[in-house]
Design an enzyme around this catalytic site. Structure first.
Site, PDB file in Angstrom:
ATOM      1  N   ILE A   7       0.843  -1.201   0.000  1.00 36.72           N
ATOM      2  CA  ILE A   7       0.000   0.000   0.000  1.00 36.72           C
ATOM      3  C   ILE A   7       0.878   1.252   0.000  1.00 36.72           C
ATOM      4  O   ILE A   7       0.565   2.258  -0.655  1.00 36.72           O
ATOM      5  CB  ILE A   7      -0.977  -0.023   1.193  1.00 36.72           C
ATOM      6  CG1 ILE A   7      -1.819  -1.297   1.132  1.00 36.72           C
ATOM      7  CG2 ILE A   7      -1.876   1.208   1.190  1.00 36.72           C
ATOM      8  CD1 ILE A   7      -2.725  -1.545   2.293  1.00 36.72           C
ATOM      9  N   ASP A  66      12.205   2.964   4.543  1.00 34.28           N
ATOM     10  CA  ASP A  66      11.855   1.542   4.591  1.00 34.28           C
ATOM     11  C   ASP A  66      13.128   0.751   4.894  1.00 34.28           C
ATOM     12  O   ASP A  66      14.209   1.094   4.404  1.00 34.28           O
ATOM     13  CB  ASP A  66      11.272   1.098   3.227  1.00 34.28           C
ATOM     14  CG  ASP A  66      10.405  -0.156   3.342  1.00 34.28           C
ATOM     15  OD1 ASP A  66       9.237  -0.118   2.934  1.00 34.28           O
ATOM     16  OD2 ASP A  66      10.912  -1.160   3.882  1.00 34.28           O
ATOM     17  N   PHE A  88       3.106   3.415   7.375  1.00 30.18           N
ATOM     18  CA  PHE A  88       2.695   2.073   6.966  1.00 30.18           C
ATOM     19  C   PHE A  88       3.559   0.991   7.616  1.00 30.18           C
ATOM     20  O   PHE A  88       3.138  -0.144   7.761  1.00 30.18           O
ATOM     21  CB  PHE A  88       2.857   1.907   5.437  1.00 30.18           C
ATOM     22  CG  PHE A  88       1.901   2.692   4.617  1.00 30.18           C
ATOM     23  CD1 PHE A  88       2.303   3.834   3.927  1.00 30.18           C
ATOM     24  CD2 PHE A  88       0.580   2.288   4.489  1.00 30.18           C
ATOM     25  CE1 PHE A  88       1.432   4.551   3.130  1.00 30.18           C
ATOM     26  CE2 PHE A  88      -0.315   3.009   3.691  1.00 30.18           C
ATOM     27  CZ  PHE A  88       0.118   4.138   3.017  1.00 30.18           C
ATOM     28  N   SER A 113      -6.524  -1.136  10.646  1.00 30.70           N
ATOM     29  CA  SER A 113      -7.133  -2.307  10.020  1.00 30.70           C
ATOM     30  C   SER A 113      -8.543  -2.548  10.533  1.00 30.70           C
ATOM     31  O   SER A 113      -8.843  -2.285  11.701  1.00 30.70           O
ATOM     32  CB  SER A 113      -6.269  -3.530  10.335  1.00 30.70           C
ATOM     33  OG  SER A 113      -6.968  -4.722  10.069  1.00 30.70           O
ATOM     34  N   TYR A 146      -1.077  -9.497  15.716  1.00 32.94           N
ATOM     35  CA  TYR A 146      -1.040  -8.454  14.670  1.00 32.94           C
ATOM     36  C   TYR A 146      -2.208  -7.482  14.874  1.00 32.94           C
ATOM     37  O   TYR A 146      -2.011  -6.282  14.966  1.00 32.94           O
ATOM     38  CB  TYR A 146      -1.138  -9.073  13.272  1.00 32.94           C
ATOM     39  CG  TYR A 146      -1.583  -8.061  12.238  1.00 32.94           C
ATOM     40  CD1 TYR A 146      -2.916  -7.995  11.836  1.00 32.94           C
ATOM     41  CD2 TYR A 146      -0.688  -7.147  11.712  1.00 32.94           C
ATOM     42  CE1 TYR A 146      -3.338  -7.049  10.930  1.00 32.94           C
ATOM     43  CE2 TYR A 146      -1.097  -6.186  10.801  1.00 32.94           C
ATOM     44  CZ  TYR A 146      -2.436  -6.143  10.414  1.00 32.94           C
ATOM     45  OH  TYR A 146      -2.860  -5.191   9.516  1.00 32.94           O
ATOM     46  N   LYS A 205      -2.422  -3.228  16.107  1.00 33.63           N
ATOM     47  CA  LYS A 205      -3.163  -2.123  15.474  1.00 33.63           C
ATOM     48  C   LYS A 205      -4.042  -1.420  16.498  1.00 33.63           C
ATOM     49  O   LYS A 205      -4.121  -0.191  16.546  1.00 33.63           O
ATOM     50  CB  LYS A 205      -4.008  -2.651  14.307  1.00 33.63           C
ATOM     51  CG  LYS A 205      -3.205  -3.133  13.113  1.00 33.63           C
ATOM     52  CD  LYS A 205      -2.331  -2.026  12.537  1.00 33.63           C
ATOM     53  CE  LYS A 205      -1.530  -2.465  11.327  1.00 33.63           C
ATOM     54  NZ  LYS A 205      -0.625  -1.402  10.833  1.00 33.63           N
ATOM     55  N   TYR A 260      -8.275  -0.214   7.046  1.00 33.20           N
ATOM     56  CA  TYR A 260      -8.460  -0.857   5.744  1.00 33.20           C
ATOM     57  C   TYR A 260      -9.295  -2.119   5.880  1.00 33.20           C
ATOM     58  O   TYR A 260      -9.112  -2.876   6.838  1.00 33.20           O
ATOM     59  CB  TYR A 260      -7.135  -1.314   5.143  1.00 33.20           C
ATOM     60  CG  TYR A 260      -6.011  -0.341   5.187  1.00 33.20           C
ATOM     61  CD1 TYR A 260      -4.710  -0.785   5.294  1.00 33.20           C
ATOM     62  CD2 TYR A 260      -6.227   1.036   5.131  1.00 33.20           C
ATOM     63  CE1 TYR A 260      -3.649   0.100   5.331  1.00 33.20           C
ATOM     64  CE2 TYR A 260      -5.173   1.931   5.182  1.00 33.20           C
ATOM     65  CZ  TYR A 260      -3.890   1.449   5.275  1.00 33.20           C
ATOM     66  OH  TYR A 260      -2.838   2.330   5.312  1.00 33.20           O
ATOM     67  N   ASN A 301      -3.219 -14.428   2.221  1.00 32.74           N
ATOM     68  CA  ASN A 301      -4.458 -13.785   1.779  1.00 32.74           C
ATOM     69  C   ASN A 301      -5.008 -14.429   0.509  1.00 32.74           C
ATOM     70  O   ASN A 301      -4.272 -14.987  -0.311  1.00 32.74           O
ATOM     71  CB  ASN A 301      -4.216 -12.286   1.551  1.00 32.74           C
ATOM     72  CG  ASN A 301      -3.868 -11.538   2.825  1.00 32.74           C
ATOM     73  OD1 ASN A 301      -2.992 -10.717   2.860  1.00 32.74           O
ATOM     74  ND2 ASN A 301      -4.577 -11.834   3.908  1.00 32.74           N
ATOM     75  N   ARG A 345     -11.092 -21.944   8.289  1.00 33.68           N
ATOM     76  CA  ARG A 345      -9.789 -21.545   8.849  1.00 33.68           C
ATOM     77  C   ARG A 345     -10.053 -20.958  10.237  1.00 33.68           C
ATOM     78  O   ARG A 345     -10.864 -20.017  10.364  1.00 33.68           O
ATOM     79  CB  ARG A 345      -9.134 -20.506   7.944  1.00 33.68           C
ATOM     80  CG  ARG A 345      -7.808 -19.987   8.423  1.00 33.68           C
ATOM     81  CD  ARG A 345      -7.118 -19.103   7.390  1.00 33.68           C
ATOM     82  NE  ARG A 345      -7.820 -17.822   7.202  1.00 33.68           N
ATOM     83  CZ  ARG A 345      -7.360 -16.837   6.441  1.00 33.68           C
ATOM     84  NH1 ARG A 345      -6.242 -16.973   5.755  1.00 33.68           N
ATOM     85  NH2 ARG A 345      -8.046 -15.696   6.317  1.00 33.68           N
TER      86      ARG A 345
END
Ligand code: WQD
Length: 343
Positions: free
Chosen positions: A12, A31, A81, A125, A150, A154, A178, A200, A296
């Site tokens: 992103i 980065d 990000f 998220s 994770y 957030k 998102y 994903n 899952r």
């Protein structure tokens, strides 16, 4: 105006760098290339004809930010990000996620304050909502205990922004939640890098279609949905990137001294896993090899966003469709050629 983009060679982040430039901003990328590649910069340059300033630095270290803020005197805002984002890995390596995802935000806030950089957009998220009690999900919905470290990072990062705001710190922040980002830039020069086995759905679909993987497993066919498979809100990464430009413009225009808010980024439309598969087969013209398997663990049944606040506050809504995202993602996947060793 310069905007620092941490994680700017990520999926992103790289698309947001492109849209910032298109909107007249000067993006500066930070980065550590931990989960991306310097080749992404080549792709950005091919699209823009301009190679953004790049700093290979680790957001966990405050001095990394200080070096950049010293070198780039007129940074007007930061889009953050940089984070580890593999839900499954976070369960097996929680400390890696807490150290990196939370530590990097703390380093950012401490140093941005030293340099009086007041506009911050945070990459959050929809996982903060868990399994919503009704649909669509709007920003008044409660935050529920995260399903993974994770997701918890957030939530904690949003709370850090809230508490710093409450303490009177002088900055304005927007957390963008998102839903399910998919696709790639229509040029085919940047997209989601295939690092390891995709967790994903859409990257896995692409890799089956291109022959890198043998078959897609559809996790669960007994959910309470039109075809028994889970529903998600799949949003084109270019739409998400443009929302970040709107968010920066909103903060820059907002004359409040301090601000703390959060906004959903979704299409407002839900699609089942099988609808994604069928749409991909239509846009690619290829039959997809898949099998129905058991659910899952940790998956929620259905979620999609209310888009009202994003339209009202940011003057933004999605313009691209699920089919656009799958077509653009497929073009990117085909550009990658045969399966590389890193995939
Ligand atoms: C989508 C659907 C799976 C893979 C993601 C991110 C999370 C957050 C929200 C940003 C589910 C099914 C998947 C496969 C399948 N985004 N599936 N076979 O779980 O909604 O979460 O979006 O922060 O970080 O992880 O996305 O793509 O993993 O799953 O059937 O091989 O596809 O069961 O119903 P998810 P996903």
């Amino acid at each position: 105006m310069k905007i620092l983009v941490t994680g700017g060679t990520g999926f992103i982040g790289s698309h947001t760098v492109v849209e910032l430039w298109n909107a007249g901003f000067t993006p500066v990328i930070m980065d550590n290339l931990d989960n991306s590649s310097i080749l992404v910069l080549d792709g950005i340059e091919k699209i823009l004809g301009f190679r953004p300033q790049f700093y290979q630095e680790n957001c966990n270290h405050p001095d990394s930010f200080r070096r950049i803020f010293e070198a780039e005197k007129d940074i007007s805002g930061i889009i953050h990000f940089a984070a580890h984002k593999a839900v499954g890995e976070s369960v097996s390596l929680p400390l890696k996620y807490y150290r990196n995802n939370i530590g990097s935000l703390i380093s950012l806030l401490e140093t941005a304050s030293e340099f009086n950089i007041q506009n911050i957009v945070f990459s959050s998220s929809c996982t903060v909502y868990g399994e919503p009690s009704s649909l669509p999900v709007d920003e008044t919905f409660p935050i529920v205990p995260a399903e993974s470290p994770y997701g918890n990072t957030k939530q904690i990062c949003e709370e850090i922004l809230r508490d710093c705001h409450t303490s009177g710190m002088n900055f304005k922040s927007l957390s963008l939640r998102y839903f399910n980002p998919i696709g790639a830039h229509p040029s085919g020069f940047i997209g989601e890098l295939p690092l390891g086995v995709p967790g994903n759905l859409v990257p896995f679909v692409m890799q089956v279609a291109t022959g890198w993987r043998e078959k897609l497993s559809v996790f669960g066919s007994d959910y309470n949905t039109i075809d028994g498979t889970c529903i998600r809100d799949y949003i084109h990464v270019v739409d998400i990137a443009q929302a970040h430009v709107n968010a920066v413009q909103y903060l820059l225009k907002n004359k409040e001294e301090r601000l703390y808010d959060w906004i959903n980024l979704g299409t407002g439309k839900g699609s089942t896993v099988l609808e994604v598969v069928k749409t991909f087969e239509q846009v690619s013209g290829l039959p997809l090899n898949y099998q129905m398997v058991s659910r899952r663990p940790g998956d929620i049944e259905k979620i999609y966003a209310s888009t009202e606040k994003a339209e009202k506050v940011l003057g933004w809504k999605t313009r691209l469709t699920l089919a656009d995202g799958l077509a653009d993602g497929w073009r990117w996947q085909q550009s990658l050629g045969p399966k590389p060793s890193l995939a």
